[in-house]
Design a protein around this motif. Structure first.
Motif, PDB file in Angstrom:
ATOM      1  N   ILE A   1      -0.816   5.211 -16.266  1.00  0.00           N
ATOM      2  CA  ILE A   1      -0.102   4.809 -15.052  1.00  0.00           C
ATOM      3  C   ILE A   1      -1.000   5.003 -13.840  1.00  0.00           C
ATOM      4  CG2 ILE A   1       1.786   5.460 -13.529  1.00  0.00           C
ATOM      5  CD1 ILE A   1       3.309   6.274 -16.154  1.00  0.00           C
ATOM      6  N   SER A   2      -1.689   6.128 -13.841  1.00  0.00           N
ATOM      7  CA  SER A   2      -2.530   6.465 -12.699  1.00  0.00           C
ATOM      8  C   SER A   2      -3.624   5.429 -12.481  1.00  0.00           C
ATOM      9  CB  SER A   2      -3.116   7.843 -12.939  1.00  0.00           C
ATOM     10  OG  SER A   2      -3.687   8.350 -11.781  1.00  0.00           O
ATOM     11  N   VAL A   3      -4.304   5.091 -13.563  1.00  0.00           N
ATOM     12  CA  VAL A   3      -5.412   4.134 -13.426  1.00  0.00           C
ATOM     13  C   VAL A   3      -4.873   2.768 -13.031  1.00  0.00           C
ATOM     14  CG1 VAL A   3      -7.226   2.936 -14.656  1.00  0.00           C
ATOM     15  CG2 VAL A   3      -6.886   5.373 -15.019  1.00  0.00           C
TER      16      VAL A   3
ATOM     17  N   GLY B   1      -7.983   2.487  -0.910  1.00  0.00           N
ATOM     18  CA  GLY B   1      -7.843   1.955  -2.259  1.00  0.00           C
ATOM     19  C   GLY B   1      -9.096   2.206  -3.086  1.00  0.00           C
ATOM     20  N   LEU B   2     -10.204   2.008  -2.426  1.00  0.00           N
ATOM     21  CA  LEU B   2     -11.480   2.169  -3.118  1.00  0.00           C
ATOM     22  C   LEU B   2     -11.699   3.610  -3.567  1.00  0.00           C
ATOM     23  CD1 LEU B   2     -13.968   0.406  -3.591  1.00  0.00           C
ATOM     24  CD2 LEU B   2     -14.932   1.458  -1.566  1.00  0.00           C
ATOM     25  N   ILE B   3     -11.508   4.517  -2.637  1.00  0.00           N
ATOM     26  CA  ILE B   3     -11.720   5.920  -2.972  1.00  0.00           C
ATOM     27  C   ILE B   3     -10.707   6.352  -4.023  1.00  0.00           C
ATOM     28  CG2 ILE B   3     -11.652   8.260  -2.062  1.00  0.00           C
ATOM     29  CD1 ILE B   3     -14.083   6.538  -1.280  1.00  0.00           C
ATOM     30  N   GLY B   4      -9.478   5.892  -3.850  1.00  0.00           N
ATOM     31  CA  GLY B   4      -8.460   6.227  -4.835  1.00  0.00           C
ATOM     32  C   GLY B   4      -8.878   5.779  -6.217  1.00  0.00           C
ATOM     33  N   PHE B   5      -9.347   4.570  -6.300  1.00  0.00           N
ATOM     34  CA  PHE B   5      -9.744   4.030  -7.593  1.00  0.00           C
ATOM     35  C   PHE B   5     -10.892   4.834  -8.191  1.00  0.00           C
ATOM     36  CE2 PHE B   5     -12.296   0.934 -10.052  1.00  0.00           C
ATOM     37  CZ  PHE B   5     -11.372   0.663 -11.040  1.00  0.00           C
ATOM     38  N   ALA B   6     -11.918   5.055  -7.383  1.00  0.00           N
ATOM     39  CA  ALA B   6     -13.080   5.781  -7.911  1.00  0.00           C
ATOM     40  C   ALA B   6     -12.695   7.200  -8.336  1.00  0.00           C
ATOM     41  CB  ALA B   6     -14.187   5.828  -6.857  1.00  0.00           C
TER      42      ALA B   6
ATOM     43  N   PRO C   1       0.813  -1.231   0.000  1.00  0.00           N
ATOM     44  CA  PRO C   1       0.000   0.000   0.000  1.00  0.00           C
ATOM     45  C   PRO C   1       0.844   1.278   0.000  1.00  0.00           C
ATOM     46  CG  PRO C   1      -0.862  -1.558   1.582  1.00  0.00           C
ATOM     47  CD  PRO C   1       0.434  -2.124   1.098  1.00  0.00           C
ATOM     48  N   ILE C   2       2.098   1.162   0.417  1.00  0.00           N
ATOM     49  CA  ILE C   2       2.984   2.330   0.314  1.00  0.00           C
ATOM     50  C   ILE C   2       3.717   2.310  -1.020  1.00  0.00           C
ATOM     51  CG2 ILE C   2       5.059   3.398   1.258  1.00  0.00           C
ATOM     52  CD1 ILE C   2       4.153   2.457   4.016  1.00  0.00           C
ATOM     53  N   ALA C   3       4.229   1.131  -1.364  1.00  0.00           N
ATOM     54  CA  ALA C   3       5.108   1.043  -2.535  1.00  0.00           C
ATOM     55  C   ALA C   3       4.343   1.231  -3.839  1.00  0.00           C
ATOM     56  CB  ALA C   3       5.836  -0.296  -2.536  1.00  0.00           C
ATOM     57  N   VAL C   4       3.141   0.710  -3.913  1.00  0.00           N
ATOM     58  CA  VAL C   4       2.416   0.810  -5.196  1.00  0.00           C
ATOM     59  C   VAL C   4       2.126   2.267  -5.561  1.00  0.00           C
ATOM     60  CG1 VAL C   4       0.251   0.271  -6.335  1.00  0.00           C
ATOM     61  CG2 VAL C   4       1.474  -1.508  -5.110  1.00  0.00           C
ATOM     62  N   PRO C   5       1.502   3.034  -4.653  1.00  0.00           N
ATOM     63  CA  PRO C   5       1.281   4.433  -5.055  1.00  0.00           C
ATOM     64  C   PRO C   5       2.579   5.200  -5.254  1.00  0.00           C
ATOM     65  CG  PRO C   5       0.484   4.046  -2.817  1.00  0.00           C
ATOM     66  CD  PRO C   5       0.856   2.725  -3.367  1.00  0.00           C
ATOM     67  N   MET C   6       3.597   4.836  -4.490  1.00  0.00           N
ATOM     68  CA  MET C   6       4.867   5.541  -4.675  1.00  0.00           C
ATOM     69  C   MET C   6       5.411   5.272  -6.072  1.00  0.00           C
ATOM     70  SD  MET C   6       8.298   5.401  -2.346  1.00  0.00           S
ATOM     71  CE  MET C   6       9.699   6.453  -2.692  1.00  0.00           C
TER      72      MET C   6
ATOM     73  N   HIS D   1      -1.477  13.621 -11.479  1.00  0.00           N
ATOM     74  CA  HIS D   1      -1.555  12.191 -11.161  1.00  0.00           C
ATOM     75  C   HIS D   1      -0.448  11.768 -10.210  1.00  0.00           C
ATOM     76  CE1 HIS D   1      -4.903  11.252 -13.705  1.00  0.00           C
ATOM     77  NE2 HIS D   1      -4.371  11.975 -14.672  1.00  0.00           N
ATOM     78  N   SER D   2       0.709  12.336 -10.425  1.00  0.00           N
ATOM     79  CA  SER D   2       1.810  12.026  -9.526  1.00  0.00           C
ATOM     80  C   SER D   2       1.454  12.428  -8.090  1.00  0.00           C
ATOM     81  CB  SER D   2       3.043  12.780 -10.027  1.00  0.00           C
ATOM     82  OG  SER D   2       4.161  12.386  -9.326  1.00  0.00           O
ATOM     83  N   LEU D   3       0.965  13.635  -7.947  1.00  0.00           N
ATOM     84  CA  LEU D   3       0.604  14.121  -6.611  1.00  0.00           C
ATOM     85  C   LEU D   3      -0.512  13.286  -6.000  1.00  0.00           C
ATOM     86  CD1 LEU D   3       0.742  17.854  -7.588  1.00  0.00           C
ATOM     87  CD2 LEU D   3       2.221  16.733  -5.921  1.00  0.00           C
ATOM     88  N   PHE D   4      -1.436  12.915  -6.841  1.00  0.00           N
ATOM     89  CA  PHE D   4      -2.557  12.088  -6.394  1.00  0.00           C
ATOM     90  C   PHE D   4      -2.040  10.819  -5.719  1.00  0.00           C
ATOM     91  CE2 PHE D   4      -5.780   8.893  -6.933  1.00  0.00           C
ATOM     92  CZ  PHE D   4      -6.963   9.565  -6.767  1.00  0.00           C
ATOM     93  N   HIS D   5      -1.094  10.167  -6.385  1.00  0.00           N
ATOM     94  CA  HIS D   5      -0.601   8.915  -5.821  1.00  0.00           C
ATOM     95  C   HIS D   5       0.305   9.146  -4.621  1.00  0.00           C
ATOM     96  CE1 HIS D   5      -2.421   5.996  -8.508  1.00  0.00           C
ATOM     97  NE2 HIS D   5      -2.342   6.944  -9.426  1.00  0.00           N
ATOM     98  N   PHE D   6       1.013  10.248  -4.626  1.00  0.00           N
ATOM     99  CA  PHE D   6       1.778  10.563  -3.415  1.00  0.00           C
ATOM    100  C   PHE D   6       0.824  10.731  -2.238  1.00  0.00           C
ATOM    101  CE2 PHE D   6       5.533  12.142  -6.001  1.00  0.00           C
ATOM    102  CZ  PHE D   6       6.377  11.152  -5.550  1.00  0.00           C
TER     103      PHE D   6
END
Ligand code: NA
Ligand code: NA
Lengths: 501, 108, 137, 749, 89, 116, 162
Positions: A33-35, A87-92, A9-14, A111-116
């Motif tokens: 990449i974001s999706v 994860g759910l909210i992120g995905f939606a 959960p840390i490494a994937v969004p990073m 998108h980068s900031l979103f995943h950070f």
């Protein structure tokens, strides 16, 4: 294997964030990449929850240094639930962002900031170390700072300045509390603190411990937007693009609530007569001021923003009541609120797309023109108001039961009254934006020309989840109860972090 | 012996530094103050570094002290020059006792 | 700036400063220094360059987009973390080996050093991104 | 759910098809009723068991009685609507909400679990909200819908709290189980508050005084909605709840007193309000309020006879009032108006509607052989058993019923023209379409049929209900003619007085208007909303003032107050006992820091302030250096300088600081700031006074060389022991870099 | 004792430079003061390294010299670019 | 020294807070800078001050003996320094951009947009 | 060739700084230096500083002595109440050819008694100097031209020849 699942959960969004950063030349690449990143994160969170359900609390000692010397990542059921929701909210919201965020913002690192941001949130839910929690808070905050301000003009900048300043104060206070705590206890591992704290508390004057606890309540309270520390939220949440508000609405304050619950079930549990009563009082006042703020507003997103506050009140009410049932209700409430509130923001975005405004005095005619959207609004809105058989009802029911069982009648009355006022303001949105005719409105069918299909997908997804949380209230509440039992009996958590993990 | 030398160097260095400060505080215009800060302070610090090197007495410390001195000697005048030049063009006034200004009226 | 003296001095100082930053980086594990300090020194060097000339010249000189440097740095950090997992240890578990340098000297190399190097690159990337951005305004 | 699609697919047939479903259900329930006269739980599965919510159904006489009513009348209303709303663009949505409402009502009827009942209860509120606001372009419709929603959900919340308290007191949420634990339940200290809360729920739903006001306002709804929700079905949910819970909660003084008092008040006030109504639907609405009051009274009285009377009266009322609302709809449809002063002579134009109206009105007036007559006789008989006052009140209520029936039907249909004002041109009046008048006729015809066949048709319906409500089987004996008895006398009195009242209707209305009170619960509701809005706006304006400074001050005061009070109050203030062990140079640096801070505050120029900040940073770095932290010092020097450069880089074109604000404001701010600083000083004194040994660091000191492969402990902590912190920290840094870039590069063109 | 005096002299030197920093009057004056402070702090560190017997601290001197130079160049640049218009005396 | 530093920290806090309560955006940032320094010093002080060796193991030894400064708070402060630098850098960018968008540094002039 | 020498110089500095003169460490320093130079190549114009590195140190040493003398005079002025300086801004015609020479000269002028380099003219023919004790401007000019400038030119060009 658990070491692998725990870091995901840390490494994937990073990873997603870095790749999106490196792909700064290709907007399409960033979107892809974001999706993909959000999908993998959701998957990983699901697997992690399954693992926790099967194996119990999991811990991973970062760098292979045993606790309390290194940093431990811990997932109990509460964390796993929070991660899954992330994860759910992120995905939606990622799906939603594809249409809601303009090209300029996308090509400037959205998108980068979103995943950070997701990384920071996930880290906060995973860590078993109090200072590391501060670090994750900051990861999340700085990412949110940028998202809040990105591409904005006057109003957004004004909102961002307040948002940033007040959150910085919170960070300072958190750090202050951490410094004092380290001075007292000489450790930062939460499990270690939990196991030592009774002893420390016994040797210190009661005022010292209360002051320290209060500092944590205030620092986290600012993040969680409780009374009277919530100002940053209504000052800013209506200014950025809707996708950003939705993401913030779903996740950010919840991290504060999470931290409050974690610290006040694991560490500060020796003076509950003072600390948890204080939390309960704050909960009540938070509910009231939040809902009154919402009642006073005439703009879709501002109403929703104030409701975040009142709902936060419910979430920490369970902590204040401090019984397994109450904690379970809080956890359930968080799950419900994250889904419903994010969805309402998403709906507001669709409305904005159609009308280019969110002012209720101007809006109208949505029910006639877009029945699908109207129904998708009703589900989270009625759920938020706690009407059965939607998720909000069960959340409220749990809290009411817990409150009545503990003879805390006043807070129950407040909770029910606030729920009624929530209904009032949801109905106000419905009356004004959906029922009322738009004054001098162009042909309502012209709305049909604007395709909302891409909006409907994430909105529908979250509405479906709101329905599911309600209809499957039995198993989900049971899950929340298991999580609450783990919180209420921290010895297992402490044992796994300090000895086995 | 080493300790005496070291302390002496340190004391001289400190004295020069203090003098630089007093000069910068007292002198009448920017450019004259700059003489102080460039020369006295640089020298003062160099003495202190030398004193420290003597105190520790090992090669590594000596190298480090020399590196620091060298670095300061290179950077201090360059920095002063850049600042003085910018200040001059920005119109920082010369002391009224300045006798002449041959740079005045230059186009650049 | 158009100062001849500054330009010349900068060209002299740049390699020295970069060298010094690498020195701080490498010995940081044993003495004061480390990726963060070293990165700051390196970026200070580039900052001086950018101020002495201008941001565009500095960009050209550095070859690589600073934001990419941030990405590479973070990847290095992440990579050093994941090597632990490859050896069935937790994330960030340090893996060490050594290079023999002559009879007695040996250079220990491990993933924490890669980690520190990642920090170094990130710091440079960030400071340069910020300074260039503000300077170009 | 499928209704909207169905309407779109086959608009003409949809009405029949949709009506067929409840009609079928009605027949099914009626058969079931004849099989299970006194039933129990038939199905149960867990929904959220830990919250006490199970999906348990109880198909006893009471629920089946209601189910028959709900689905039977529902079928007729659905059929009627197809005519009333023919061609309406949103007919499909209408059916959707209507069917949802019906399902929810059936759910209420069959729930054995209190929480399950609440679930369906609130569903009826929502669907009623949607149905009342069906003509949502109309502002009044929206307001009324909201009002109904708020009032009923207010009651619902009370019901919820009451239900949970009952569950706590009785140990179960199942009504059937609560009945068997009646003694335990009623002796609990929670019982009386719980009871009052449940009653509050029932009263709001069933429009009992003082919560009755939403019902007349809800008359903005389309006629079939009024007929169904606001006379036959939804408003009866409260009465149903009372009946359903009376075995468990009834039989005590609180129950009886509250129910009878509220019921009678509602009966009289509703009837009185009906006196001066000129709108047909409002007239009917107030008489409904009044009837609901009567039902509440009867249930409050609680004897088997009273409950029987209640069941029969409920049945009669559902039939005639439903029919009358349908008639009202037809009149509205046919004439375009509802003012009874202007309506007249509709008999000729609308004979079929008139027939339906006549039967319903006679039933309402309490005339034998219609069911209403039988019901009234029973009611009078029961009331006589409870003394003259109650009987008198009930009779007055009966007189009001008679008056209302006459006003609603006799005037519009039989009197030649309207009593006053212009009449509508007869040409525009037309008979209602088949689907409308037939529904009304069937409904009012039922009153006649059931009245003629009391023992065969009405008793099997109402009897089991009464027994279930009483909690004991009883056999309901219904007859058209009981012979001469006091009740009959009262009936005659009723009819005569009613007729007299109607004859003098002009005077009555004027009198009533004069006596009418300008304020009431409705006005109270409106001013309550206004007050709420004012409080909300005021409070929010005060709290969310928009001034960042103000926010900061509140947060700081909160901190100083909450964190400072226990520190002062409960011990914790700590004065250092050890000597102040500081070297001169350290003291000098301390002085320098404070001096620089003061300069930062007082600086007029930006650069001065920034430089002072830099000086603070440098001095702090010196302290780090003095206490064995070279890494920290080095980093701090670098960072501090870089910060200064950043400030300069970004702000060198900014204007000079503006004026610093008024003196009192500054003084106030200074006090707040000093409070915060003082608290921190106290905290540090306290934390530093506690000499805590640090075993964790010894671990680092021993593991660094063998396992950390390095000698600089700080660095090893950063890249190894606590590398995750550094990972996060570096990420923060990276985000900041990206952020500054994005923020500044992205500008609107 | 003497070492204490040395540190004391340097601290006083910093404080004096500080007054110039606060007083200005022109931006370059402040910049000069800042540069001077940095330089004296280098000296202070050297002295402190001797006091504490920590040769490691000498590394800091190089770092600081670099930083002081950077700051000076930065200030000069902004003065040249016409920044801080109100700072001109 | 702890006692002296306690007052220094408190003073810095008060100064930082006071600066943040001024109307200027830039002063707000400077105030934050003061607070950051104060907090770092607080961690340093609260964790116990030891006027002793740096936590660096000398060549040829495998562990630190004798009193040495606690390295853990130092590492924490380093992290906090970097984080507050990041935040400051971002805030500087934000203030710059906000000044461009709003045209003033005065916080009182940017706050009227909250109540609809 | 120059770069190669520079690289060796960097390797030596590396060894000095790390304090470890093993062949491996020198090699490491050389490799690191190589990368540094590679990175810096674009900004390095061919110049000759590093082949005169030892002389440079010697030269610097000489000027430290000069610096001390300068400072004593300055100190006297600082510590006595009256200002006795006679400042002027002077233009100094230059004979230096390369940027390096000019820079070195300007730097040294700033470090030596009573003079401070302000600017070089755009055509690099003139150096502007702030002089503290310049009652006779030509004397100052002469002193610089005969003293410092000549030494600088000799140092750099002389070394180049050898
Ligand atoms: Na900080
Ligand atoms: Na911070």
């Amino acid at each position: 294997m658990k070491d692998f699942w725990l870091i995901l959960p840390i490494a994937v969004p990073m990873t997603a964030a870095i790749l999106a950063l490196l792909a700064y030349r290709s907007r399409a690449g960033q979107r892809l990449i974001s999706v993909i990143g959000a999908s993998i994160l959701l998957l990983a969170d699901i697997i992690l929850l399954a693992q926790v359900l099967r194996h119990g609390i999991l811990a991973s000692q970062m760098g292979n240094w045993p606790a309390p010397y290194g940093i431990t990542l811990v997932v109990d059921e509460f964390s796993a639930i929070m991660l899954l929701l992330t994860g759910l909210i992120g995905f939606a919201v990622v799906l939603y962002s594809l249409i809601n965020i303009d090209a300029a913002r996308e090509s400037h690192g959205y998108h980068s900031l979103f995943h950070f941001l997701l990384m920071g949130v996930s880290g906060s839910f995973l860590t078993g170390d109090l200072f590391n929690l501060y670090v994750w808070f900051e990861v999340m905050l700085v990412a949110s700072f940028v998202l809040m301000a990105l591409g904005g003009e006057r109003a957004q900048m004004a909102g961002a300045i307040k948002y940033v300043t007040l959150n910085l104060i919170s960070s300072i206070l958190f750090l202050t509390a951490l410094g004092i705590l380290y001075g007292l206890a000489g450790t930062l591992n939460m499990a270690d603190l939990g196991s030592k704290f009774a002893e420390i508390a016994a040797t210190q004057p009661i005022g010292v411990m209360r002051t320290l606890a209060t500092l944590f309540i205030i620092a986290f309270g600012i993040k969680a937007a409780t009374f009277p520390l919530f100002f940053w939220l209504p000052a800013s949440y209506h200014t950025p693009p809707v996708a950003v508000s939705a993401l913030f609405a779903g996740l950010l304050t919840k991290v504060g609530v999470y931290a409050l619950i974690r610290v006040f079930t694991l560490i500060f549990v020796h003076d509950t007569g003072y600390t948890h009563t204080l939390i309960l009082i704050i909960a009540g006042l938070t509910m009231i001021t939040g809902v009154l703020g919402a009642v006073s507003q005439n703009e879709f997103r501002r109403i929703l923003s104030f409701h975040i506050i009142s709902q936060i009140g419910y979430e920490i009410m369970g902590l204040g009541l401090f019984s397994p049932l109450a904690l379970a209700a809080s956890i359930y409430f968080i799950a419900h609120h994250i889904t419903a509130k994010t969805n309402l923001f998403l709906v507001s975005g669709a409305v904005q797309r159609l009308h280019h405004t969110l002012d209720l005095r101007v809006l109208g005619g949505m029910y006639r023109a877009r029945a699908d959207l109207a129904m998708l609004f009703l589900i989270p809105a009625m759920s938020l108001a706690g009407l059965p058989p939607l998720s909000g009802f069960f959340a409220k029911l749990g809290l009411v039961q817990a409150g009545l069982l503990q003879k805390q009648y006043l807070i129950v009355i407040v909770a029910l009254a606030v729920s009624l006022l929530t209904l009032l303001s949801m109905a106000k949105i419905w009356n004004e934006a959906f029922w009322k005719d738009k004054e001098g409105s162009p042909d309502p069918t012209s709305h049909g020309a604007v395709s909302l299909r891409s909006y409907i997908v994430p909105i529908g997804l979250l509405a479906g989840i709101t329905l599911a949380i309600g209809f499957a209230a039995g198993p989900i509440f049971a899950l929340a109860q298991r999580a609450a039992d783990q919180l209420a009996n921290p010895s297992m958590y402490i044992g796994i972090v300090l000895h086995k993990g | 012996m080493g300790e005496v030398l070291s302390t002496a160097l340190l004391a001289i260095g400190a004295a020069f530094s203090l003098i630089a400060s007093i000069g910068v505080l007292r002198f009448p215009d920017l450019f004259i103050r700059m003489h102080c800060s460039t020369k006295s302070a640089t020298l003062g610090v160099s003495f202190i570094m030398l004193g420290a090197a003597v105190n520790f007495g090992d090669l590594i410390s000596f190298t480090k002290a020399l590196a620091a001195i060298l670095f300061i000697l290179v950077t201090a005048p360059v920095g002063t020059h850049v600042l003085a030049r910018a200040a001059y063009y920005a119109g920082v006034p010369l002391w009224k006792g300045t006798l002449s200004d041959e740079m005045k009226g230059r186009p650049d | 700036m158009t100062s001849l003296i500054l330009h010349t001095a900068t060209r002299l100082l740049m390699p020295l400063l970069l060298m010094f930053s690498l020195f701080l980086l490498v010995r940081g594990h044993n003495q004061p220094g480390g990726g963060f300090t070293a990165g700051l020194v390196a970026s200070a060097a580039w900052a001086i360059y950018a101020l002495a000339y201008d941001a565009a010249t500095a960009r050209k000189a550095i070859h690589i987009e600073p934001r990419v440097l941030i990405g590479i740095g973070l990847i290095a950090i992440l990579f050093s973390g994941f090597t632990g997992l490859l050896f069935h240890q937790p994330f960030l578990a340090g893996q060490w080996g050594h290079l023999k340098l002559g009879e007695t000297a040996r250079l220990e190399i491990g993933t924490p050093l890669l980690f520190d190097f990642g920090v170094y690159l990130t710091v440079i990337g960030v400071v340069l991104t910020i300074i260039f951005t503000l300077e170009e305004e | 759910m499928l209704a909207p699609a169905l309407v779109r697919w086959r608009p003409a047939a949809a009405g029949y098809l949709i009506a067929a479903l409840p009609a079928g259900l009605a027949i099914y329930f009626a058969r079931l009723l004849s099989v299970t006269p006194f039933g129990g739980q038939v199905a149960s599965f867990a929904w959220a068991p830990s919250l006490g919510l199970t999906f348990s159904c109880n198909a006893d006489g009471l629920s089946l009685f209601f189910a028959v009513l709900i689905s039977g009348i529902g079928a007729l209303v659905a059929f009627y609507s197809a005519g009333y709303l023919a061609g309406h663009p949103h007919l499909g949505r209408f059916y959707g909400w209507l069917l949802m409402f019906m399902a929810a009502m059936l759910g209420v009827a069959f729930s054995d679990n209190l929480l399950l009942l609440y679930v369906f209860w609130e569903l009826t509120s929502i669907s009623s909200y949607m149905l009342i606001g069906f003509d949502h372009e109309d502002k009044a419709a929206r307001a009324s819908a909201l009002q109904a929603l708020l009032v009923t959900v207010l009651g619902g919340s009370a019901l919820l709290a009451g239900a949970v308290m009952l569950g706590i007191a009785g140990g179960t949420m199942e009504i059937s189980a609560l009945v068997s634990r009646r003694e335990q339940l009623q002796s609990s200290p929670l019982f009386v508050p719980a009871l009052l809360l449940v009653l509050l729920g029932a009263f709001t739903k069933s429009a009992q005084f003082p919560f009755h006001f939403w019902l007349p306002n809800a008359m903005v709804a389309p006629a079939p909605v009024s007929a169904y929700l606001h006379s036959a079905a939804m408003v009866k949910a409260g009465v149903f709840l009372l009946a359903r819970t009376s075995p468990a909660l009834g039989g005590n003084e609180t129950w009886t007193c509250v129910l009878v008092a509220v019921g009678l008040a509602t009966l009289l006030i509703g009837g009185y309000m009906a006196l001066f109504q000129t709108d047909l639907k409002l007239l009917l609405a107030y008489s409904t309020v009044s009837a609901l009051g009567l039902l509440t009274t009867l249930i409050g009285l609680g004897t088997p006879k009273a409950l029987e009377a209640a069941a029969v009266f409920l049945l009669a009322h559902a039939l005639y009032k439903g029919a009358l609302f349908l008639v009202a709809g037809a009149v509205d449809h046919g004439t375009g108006m509802r003012d009874i002063r202007q309506l007249g002579g509709l008999l000729r134009a609308m004979p079929k509607t008139a027939a339906a109206a006549a039967m319903a009105a006679l039933s309402m007036a309490g005339v034998i052989p219609l069911l209403g007559g039988i019901a009234k006789e029973m009611v009078y008989e029961v009331s006589l058993g409870f003394g003259p006052w109650i009987a008198a009140a009930v009779v007055v209520g009966g007189i009001f019923f008679f008056y209302a029936a006459a006003s609603a039907v006799f005037g519009p249909f039989w009197s030649n023209t309207g009593n006053s004002g212009p009449s509508i041109p007869p040409a525009r009046i037309h008979e209602a379409p088949f689907r409308m008048w037939s529904s009304a006729l069937v409904l009012s015809g039922s009153s006649l049929v059931l009245g003629l066949l009391p023992q065969k048709a009405a008793a099997p319906l109402a009897g089991p209900a009464a027994s279930a409500a009483a909690g004991a089987p009883s056999s309901l004996e219904l007859a058209l003619w009981h012979g001469m008895n006091p009740a009959l006398v009262l009936s005659l009195v009723t009819i005569l007085s009613g007729a007299g009242l109607y004859a003098a209707r002009g005077h009555v209305r004027r009198m009533a208007c004069k006596l009418a009170i300008p304020w009431g619960p409705d006005a109270a509701y409106r001013s309550l909303l206004q007050i709420l809005n004012a409080i909300a706006s005021g409070l929010t304006l005060v709290l969310q003032s928009g001034s960042l400074r103000y926010y900061l001050i509140i947060i700081l005061l909160t901190m100083a107050g909450l964190a400072g009070i226990p520190l002062i109050g409960q011990g914790g203030l700590h004065w250092p006992s050890q000597d102040i062990d500081a070297r001169p140079s350290e003291l000098g640096i301390a002085v320098l820091i404070l001096l620089a801070a003061v300069i930062a505050i007082r600086a007029r120029s930006l650069l001065g302030a920034v430089a002072a900040l830099g000086a603070v940073g440098y001095s702090v770095a010196m302290i780090y250096l003095m206490y064995g932290a070279p890494d920290l010092a080095m980093t701090q020097f670098l960072i501090e300088s870089l910060t200064v450069i950043l400030f300069v880089l970004a702000f060198y074109r900014f204007p000079q600081f503006e004026d610093v604000g008024s003196r009192p404001a500054r003084l106030g701010n200074a006090v707040v700031a000093l409070l915060g600083g003082g608290l921190i000083t106290a905290l540090v004194l306290l934390a530093a006074g506690i000499q805590f040994h640090h075993p964790i660091s010894d671990y680092f000191a021993h593991e660094a060389v063998p396992r950390g492969h390095g000698r600089n402990l700080v660095n090893i902590i950063l890249v190894d022991f606590r590398a995750l912190d550094t990972l996060g920290e570096t990420t923060v840094l990276g985000i900041a870099g990206i952020g500054v870039y994005a923020l500044i590069k992205l500008k609107k063109k | 004792m003497l070492k204490g005096i040395i540190s004391g002299m340097l601290t006083i030197a910093v404080i004096l430079a500080f007054f110039r920093l606060a007083r200005g009057p022109s931006l370059p004056d402040r910049a000069v003061a800042l540069d001077l402070i940095a330089t004296i702090v280098i000296g202070l560190i050297g002295a402190y390294a001797v006091n504490a017997n920590e040769p490691l601290f000498l590394d800091l001197a190089v770092v600081l010299a670099l930083i002081a130079f950077l700051a000076t160049v930065a200030f000069a640049r902004f003065i040249e670019k016409g920044g801080f218009p109100w700072e001109k005396s | 020294m702890e006692t002296v530093l306690a007052f220094v920290i408190g003073g810095l806090f008060a100064a930082g807070l006071y600066m943040m309560l001024r109307r200027s955006l830039v002063k707000l940032l400077i105030g934050f800078g003061l607070l950051s320094n104060a907090v770092n010093l607080l961690i340093f002080t609260a964790a116990q001050l030891i006027r002793a060796r740096s936590p660096i193991i000398p060549e040829g030894e495998v562990a630190l003996r004798g009193p040495y400064a606690d390295p853990l708070p130092q590492a924490l402060i380093l992290t906090a320094i970097v984080i507050s630098f990041s935040v400051t850098a971002f805030a500087v960018g934000l203030a710059y951009r906000a000044y461009g968008a709003i045209g003033t540094d005065n916080l009182d002039k940017i706050g009227e947009t909250e109540i609809s | 060739m120059i770069l190669f020498l520079l690289n060796i110089g960097l390797a030596l500095i590396w060894a000095i700084l790390t304090g470890l003169f093993s062949p491996a460490n020198l090699a490491a320093g050389f490799i690191l230096g190589y990368f540094v130079l590679r990175a810096a190549r674009r900004i390095m114009k061919p110049s000759q500083y590093f082949n005169t590195l030892p002389n440079f140190f010697e030269f610097a040493g000489y000027f430290i002595w000069e610096l001390i003398l300068a400072n004593l005079r300055l100190a006297y002025d600082v510590l006595t109440p009256r200002h006795r300086m006679r400042p002027r801004v002077l233009a100094l015609p230059l004979d230096t050819k390369t940027d390096g020479e000019t820079t070195l000269l300007a730097t040294l002028i700033s470090l030596t008694p009573g003079t401070l380099s302000l600017d070089v003219s755009a055509d690099r023919s003139m150096l502007y100097v702030h002089a503290m004790y310049a009652s006779d401007p030509d004397a100052v000019r002469r002193a610089i031209k005969k003293g410092l400038e000549k030494r600088v030119i000799d140092l750099i060009r002389g070394t180049e020849r050898s």
